[in-house]
Design an enzyme around this catalytic site. Structure first.
Site, mmCIF file in Angstrom:
data_model
loop_
_atom_site.group_PDB
_atom_site.id
_atom_site.type_symbol
_atom_site.label_atom_id
_atom_site.label_comp_id
_atom_site.label_asym_id
_atom_site.label_seq_id
_atom_site.Cartn_x
_atom_site.Cartn_y
_atom_site.Cartn_z
ATOM 1 C CE LYS A 269 4.049 3.540 -16.634
ATOM 2 N NZ LYS A 269 3.875 2.599 -15.524
ATOM 3 C CG ASN B 162 11.329 5.714 -13.412
ATOM 4 O OD1 ASN B 162 11.066 6.141 -12.300
ATOM 5 N ND2 ASN B 162 10.349 5.425 -14.387
ATOM 6 C CG ASN C 191 8.486 3.287 -16.398
ATOM 7 O OD1 ASN C 191 8.373 4.243 -15.768
ATOM 8 N ND2 ASN C 191 7.925 2.219 -16.412
ATOM 9 C CD GLU D 60 10.554 -0.762 -9.149
ATOM 10 O OE1 GLU D 60 9.972 -1.849 -9.192
ATOM 11 O OE2 GLU D 60 10.125 0.445 -9.465
ATOM 12 C CG ASN E 91 6.813 1.069 -13.650
ATOM 13 O OD1 ASN E 91 5.830 0.987 -14.299
ATOM 14 N ND2 ASN E 91 7.376 1.880 -12.675
ATOM 15 C CB THR F 271 -0.848 -0.242 1.091
ATOM 16 O OG1 THR F 271 -1.750 -1.405 1.238
ATOM 17 C CG2 THR F 271 -1.871 1.081 1.178
ATOM 18 N N GLY F 272 1.853 1.419 -1.164
ATOM 19 C CA GLY F 272 2.282 2.514 -1.299
ATOM 20 C C GLY F 272 1.428 3.575 -2.110
ATOM 21 C CB ALA F 273 2.496 6.021 -4.773
#
Length: 318
Positions: free
Chosen positions: A199, A207, A203, A281, A110, A15-17
């Site tokens: 995606k 990122n 990313n 990541e 991701n 339960t993060g963003a």
């Protein structure tokens, strides 16, 4: 006798963003949602979850069906995994413990090949799906998530006990319908890998460059040199996808670039991980795509250089 279909029970693993945003949206739509938390359990139990939504204002969920241990959760029909891929090695036992018989597990993560690495650790009876979240959110305090833009989710069936592709597609459609009922744009794809390459077009440049240059999206988009580098990286990712057999739509990179231009200033998740001294990541977002392209004889030199610089930063950041 009522013919109304019973709503599924939904579990949020991480339960993060991402997990907080989509979990609250689903709970507000009337779904039975259960949240697994670690460090923020006490704060969320006491104060609930708050989404500061760019368009809808403050959205509060209180009380929250929150748990600090998966053994306390009820079995769930859908499990939405919002945890970072850096913790995937420890995810399988948690998923198995929280899953109802025949549950659907949606990896809202991701990177490339995240389903492939988790699949051997799960019973075949569990359906595994990929979920690509096109959303700008970040956690700003315990139990508080700020939403800046977007919110769409693309789902694709990866593997499990579905008897044929059509059955898998129906399960993906079932998942997409959950998000639509929560007021979110959602669609399905016949190829999780294609969607993951799509995606990565966003990313990989945003990122990585946010960490390398210690900045957020607005400065990246305002500087002509970084703009050119973003476009070059996007083009290289599209070429890498094509080499691996995944042709992206004509003009896709420019579409993403144009969509980022008017966004509020945004700190990508990897930059936030760097700032908080969490592991980056890099395996899922860089190493796996580079390996996939190289395995078919295609090099991605700009992406490789960015990855090598990020690996150095990650090593010395912790």
């Amino acid at each position: 006798m009522s013919t109304e279909t019973k709503k599924p029970r939904i579990g949020i693993i991480g339960t993060g963003a991402i997990g907080g945003f989509y979990g609250v949206m689903l709970a507000r739509a009337g779904f039975d949602v259960h949240f697994l938390l670690r460090s923020e359990f006490a704060a969320v139990s006491e104060n609930g979850l708050l989404i500061r939504h760019a368009e809808l204002g403050d959205l509060t969920l209180n009380p929250v069906q929150a748990y600090s241990s998966v053994s306390d959760m009820p079995l769930c029909d859908w499990l939405l995994v919002g945890a970072k891929t850096t913790g995937n090695a420890d995810l399988a036992p948690v998923i198995v413990r929280a899953a109802a018989p025949g549950a659907k597990v949606l990896l809202m993560q991701n990177g490339l090949d995240v389903e492939d690495s988790l699949r051997p650790l799960l019973p075949n009876a569990l359906h595994l799906l990929g979920g690509l979240c096109f959303v700008g959110v970040h956690r700003t305090a315990p139990g508080v998530v700020t939403h800046l833009a977007f919110g769409a989710v693309t789902l694709g069936y990866h593997s499990g006990s579905a008897v044929d592709p059509e059955a898998g597609q129906l399960i993906a459609e079932e998942g997409a319908d959950l998000f639509r009922k929560a007021g979110l744009d959602s669609r399905t794809t016949a190829s999780v890998q294609l969607a993951r390459w799509q995606k990565l077009v966003w990313n990989i440049p945003y990122n990585g460059l946010s960490v390398l240059l210690r900045t957020s999206t607005t400065p990246l988009m305002e500087d002509p040199d970084s703009r050119a580098l973003i476009r070059a990286l996007m083009s290289e990712v599209i070429q890498g996808a094509a080499a691996c057999g995944y042709s992206l739509p004509q003009g896709y990179a420019e579409q993403l670039f144009a969509a980022t231009e008017p966004m509020p200033d945004y700190q990508p998740s990897m930059y936030l991980d760097y700032r908080e001294k969490r592991p980056l990541e890099l395996a899922a977002i860089y190493a796996k795509p580079l390996h996939a392209a190289m395995s078919v004889g295609h090099d991605m030199p700009k992406t490789r250089a960015l990855y090598q610089a990020l690996a150095f930063i990650d090593t010395h950041n912790s």
